[in-house]
Write a protein that holds these residues in place. Structure first.
Motif, PDB file in Angstrom:
ATOM      1  N   ILE A  64      -4.283   0.519   6.085  1.00 27.26           N
ATOM      2  CA  ILE A  64      -4.392   0.998   4.707  1.00 27.26           C
ATOM      3  C   ILE A  64      -5.403   2.139   4.613  1.00 27.26           C
ATOM      4  O   ILE A  64      -5.185   3.128   3.902  1.00 27.26           O
ATOM      5  CB  ILE A  64      -4.774  -0.161   3.765  1.00 27.26           C
ATOM      6  N   ALA A  65      -6.504   2.018   5.344  1.00 28.96           N
ATOM      7  CA  ALA A  65      -7.506   3.087   5.344  1.00 28.96           C
ATOM      8  C   ALA A  65      -6.903   4.390   5.865  1.00 28.96           C
ATOM      9  O   ALA A  65      -7.166   5.475   5.326  1.00 28.96           O
ATOM     10  CB  ALA A  65      -8.713   2.678   6.182  1.00 28.96           C
ATOM     11  N   GLY A  66      -6.078   4.286   6.899  1.00 27.78           N
ATOM     12  CA  GLY A  66      -5.417   5.476   7.427  1.00 27.78           C
ATOM     13  C   GLY A  66      -4.454   6.084   6.428  1.00 27.78           C
ATOM     14  O   GLY A  66      -4.390   7.310   6.265  1.00 27.78           O
ATOM     15  N   LEU A  70      -4.480   9.875   4.283  1.00 32.72           N
ATOM     16  CA  LEU A  70      -3.349  10.802   4.201  1.00 32.72           C
ATOM     17  C   LEU A  70      -2.938  11.092   2.762  1.00 32.72           C
ATOM     18  O   LEU A  70      -2.480  12.197   2.445  1.00 32.72           O
ATOM     19  CB  LEU A  70      -2.152  10.234   4.966  1.00 32.72           C
ATOM     20  N   LYS A  71      -3.100  10.098   1.893  1.00 31.84           N
ATOM     21  CA  LYS A  71      -2.583  10.187   0.525  1.00 31.84           C
ATOM     22  C   LYS A  71      -3.671  10.461  -0.516  1.00 31.84           C
ATOM     23  O   LYS A  71      -3.412  10.380  -1.717  1.00 31.84           O
ATOM     24  CB  LYS A  71      -1.857   8.885   0.167  1.00 31.84           C
ATOM     25  N   ASN A  72      -4.871  10.774  -0.063  1.00 28.76           N
ATOM     26  CA  ASN A  72      -5.971  11.093  -0.974  1.00 28.76           C
ATOM     27  C   ASN A  72      -6.298   9.931  -1.910  1.00 28.76           C
ATOM     28  O   ASN A  72      -6.508  10.110  -3.111  1.00 28.76           O
ATOM     29  CB  ASN A  72      -5.660  12.355  -1.784  1.00 28.76           C
ATOM     30  N   LYS A  73      -6.321   8.731  -1.350  1.00 30.67           N
ATOM     31  CA  LYS A  73      -6.722   7.530  -2.079  1.00 30.67           C
ATOM     32  C   LYS A  73      -8.009   6.986  -1.462  1.00 30.67           C
ATOM     33  O   LYS A  73      -8.393   7.360  -0.357  1.00 30.67           O
ATOM     34  CB  LYS A  73      -5.647   6.438  -2.003  1.00 30.67           C
ATOM     35  N   ALA A 112       0.831  -1.205   0.000  1.00 27.96           N
ATOM     36  CA  ALA A 112       0.000   0.000   0.000  1.00 27.96           C
ATOM     37  C   ALA A 112       0.865   1.255   0.000  1.00 27.96           C
ATOM     38  O   ALA A 112       0.552   2.240  -0.690  1.00 27.96           O
ATOM     39  CB  ALA A 112      -0.926  -0.009   1.213  1.00 27.96           C
ATOM     40  N   GLU A 113       1.948   1.236   0.759  1.00 29.93           N
ATOM     41  CA  GLU A 113       2.858   2.384   0.770  1.00 29.93           C
ATOM     42  C   GLU A 113       3.451   2.624  -0.615  1.00 29.93           C
ATOM     43  O   GLU A 113       3.588   3.777  -1.054  1.00 29.93           O
ATOM     44  CB  GLU A 113       3.978   2.152   1.783  1.00 29.93           C
ATOM     45  N   GLN A 114       3.804   1.540  -1.307  1.00 23.60           N
ATOM     46  CA  GLN A 114       4.349   1.686  -2.657  1.00 23.60           C
ATOM     47  C   GLN A 114       3.309   2.290  -3.596  1.00 23.60           C
ATOM     48  O   GLN A 114       3.600   3.234  -4.342  1.00 23.60           O
ATOM     49  CB  GLN A 114       4.800   0.323  -3.179  1.00 23.60           C
ATOM     50  N   ALA A 115       2.100   1.748  -3.565  1.00 26.84           N
ATOM     51  CA  ALA A 115       1.051   2.217  -4.470  1.00 26.84           C
ATOM     52  C   ALA A 115       0.656   3.659  -4.187  1.00 26.84           C
ATOM     53  O   ALA A 115       0.357   4.431  -5.108  1.00 26.84           O
ATOM     54  CB  ALA A 115      -0.169   1.305  -4.358  1.00 26.84           C
ATOM     55  N   ALA A 116       0.655   4.027  -2.911  1.00 26.92           N
ATOM     56  CA  ALA A 116       0.192   5.359  -2.518  1.00 26.92           C
ATOM     57  C   ALA A 116       1.127   6.472  -2.978  1.00 26.92           C
ATOM     58  O   ALA A 116       0.760   7.652  -2.937  1.00 26.92           O
ATOM     59  CB  ALA A 116       0.014   5.418  -1.003  1.00 26.92           C
ATOM     60  N   GLN A 117       2.323   6.112  -3.432  1.00 27.94           N
ATOM     61  CA  GLN A 117       3.261   7.123  -3.919  1.00 27.94           C
ATOM     62  C   GLN A 117       2.814   7.737  -5.245  1.00 27.94           C
ATOM     63  O   GLN A 117       3.275   8.819  -5.615  1.00 27.94           O
ATOM     64  CB  GLN A 117       4.645   6.499  -4.122  1.00 27.94           C
ATOM     65  N   LEU A 134      -6.835   1.783  -3.832  1.00 28.71           N
ATOM     66  CA  LEU A 134      -5.987   0.691  -3.371  1.00 28.71           C
ATOM     67  C   LEU A 134      -6.908  -0.454  -2.989  1.00 28.71           C
ATOM     68  O   LEU A 134      -7.730  -0.334  -2.073  1.00 28.71           O
ATOM     69  CB  LEU A 134      -5.143   1.103  -2.160  1.00 28.71           C
ATOM     70  N   GLY A 135      -6.786  -1.566  -3.715  1.00 30.17           N
ATOM     71  CA  GLY A 135      -7.654  -2.711  -3.472  1.00 30.17           C
ATOM     72  C   GLY A 135      -6.967  -3.744  -2.595  1.00 30.17           C
ATOM     73  O   GLY A 135      -5.809  -4.100  -2.827  1.00 30.17           O
ATOM     74  N   PHE A 136      -7.689  -4.232  -1.593  1.00 31.80           N
ATOM     75  CA  PHE A 136      -7.130  -5.225  -0.674  1.00 31.80           C
ATOM     76  C   PHE A 136      -8.054  -6.433  -0.598  1.00 31.80           C
ATOM     77  O   PHE A 136      -9.257  -6.285  -0.363  1.00 31.80           O
ATOM     78  CB  PHE A 136      -6.950  -4.632   0.724  1.00 31.80           C
ATOM     79  N   PRO A 137      -7.514  -7.648  -0.780  1.00 32.24           N
ATOM     80  CA  PRO A 137      -8.340  -8.859  -0.699  1.00 32.24           C
ATOM     81  C   PRO A 137      -8.513  -9.327   0.746  1.00 32.24           C
ATOM     82  O   PRO A 137      -7.563  -9.782   1.384  1.00 32.24           O
ATOM     83  CB  PRO A 137      -7.540  -9.875  -1.521  1.00 32.24           C
ATOM     84  N   PHE A 138      -9.729  -9.206   1.231  1.00 34.99           N
ATOM     85  CA  PHE A 138     -10.059  -9.622   2.597  1.00 34.99           C
ATOM     86  C   PHE A 138     -10.976 -10.834   2.501  1.00 34.99           C
ATOM     87  O   PHE A 138     -12.076 -10.751   1.958  1.00 34.99           O
ATOM     88  CB  PHE A 138     -10.757  -8.483   3.341  1.00 34.99           C
TER      89      PHE A 138
END
Length: 286
Positions: free
Chosen positions: A127-129, A133-136, A86-91, A98-102
């Motif tokens: 990731i939500a936090g 911060l990153k406007n995603k 998520a940190e990589q994508a948020a750049q 950002l999609g996360f498989p739960f």
């Protein structure tokens, strides 16, 4: 209720299980064709372990080659399996989701993200936090949402319970996902409205895998149940390589488009550009 439908095209899902590497420039050309069609969202790549999904090791390189014009309304979605991804994508400013498989299945959550469901919920919170911060926008896939092949417990109540926990973490975008293609029209007709009625504040989409014989009855059941957001893939390519040995493909975009248009359901797509993308897909995904 509006009858307008949003489609998310999933080239990432189509490509990720292929053994032969598709060069970054070929991926980018294909996604650039898709960007001209007018999809609501394109699931274009993932920031995950290259050992787990080697086909997606070049997602950042692909992104750098995309022609994202200021007037293009299509949003980009990248899949992540942990906070590091998520940190990589948020750049990247170009990425909206950002999609996360739960997973509702403990076994599949471990196979897919090397974490328990409880640990995955904590990752969702992180990731939500980060997204705030990153406007995603975080988008959570409810994987194995209609059952699983591992004999793990599953029930409508369990799906509702875990969805409630996700909503408590601020998640407003959820895709109910049939990872292995076992959902029946009857299940869809019950589970989708149950979730939508319990959580009217979320936008609830469907990510269905299916055989070529059963896709239409599933789409019809979903639309009749109120679903207006579908994940699809041109030619029905794709499937989750972490689920089981035999991949069950995505529902083919061209079939869904034809079905919706036949039923006078609103779609704002460039069908000529869709045809161009289909022709190119035949050459790289077959």
């Amino acid at each position: 209720m509006s009858n307008a439908v949003k489609l998310t095209e999933c080239p990432r899902d189509a490509m990720q299980g292929l053994h032969n590497y598709i060069p970054a420039e070929v991926k980018a050309h294909y996604i650039n064709l898709l960007l001209q069609v007018g999809f609501d969202t394109i699931d274009f790549g993932s920031f995950v372990s290259p050992k787990a999904i080697p086909q997606m090791r070049d997602t950042a390189e692909v992104l750098a080659q995309l022609d994202i014009t200021p007037g293009n309304r299509t949003k980009l979605l990248a899949i992540v399996a942990n906070y590091r991804g998520a940190e990589q994508a948020a750049q990247f400013d170009e990425i909206s989701y950002l999609g996360f498989p739960f997973s509702i299945s403990e076994t599949f959550q471990l196979r897919n993200t090397n974490a328990s469901i409880t640990e995955a919920l904590d990752t969702v919170k992180q990731i939500a936090g980060l997204c705030a911060l990153k406007n995603k926008t975080p988008l959570v896939y409810l994987s194995m949402g209609f059952g699983n092949p591992y004999s793990d417990d599953w029930s409508t109540e369990a799906v509702l319970n875990w969805t409630g926990k996700l909503v408590q973490e601020g998640i407003t975008q959820i895709a109910l996902s049939d990872t292995i293609g076992i959902a029946t029209p009857e299940q869809i007709s019950i589970l989708y409205p149950a979730l939508q009625n319990a959580f009217p504040q979320i936008e609830l989409g469907l990510h269905l895998h299916s055989t070529t014989e059963t896709w239409q009855e599933k789409i019809a059941a979903a639309y009749d149940a109120g679903c207006r957001k579908f994940d699809t893939s041109l030619k029905g390519y794709g499937g989750c390589p972490m689920a089981k040995d035999d991949l069950t493909g995505n529902i083919a975009t061209e079939n869904v488009v034809a079905y919706l248009l036949h039923n006078n359901i609103q779609l704002d797509l460039d069908l000529d550009k869709l045809g161009e993308a289909m022709e190119y897909a035949n050459g790289i995904l077959a």
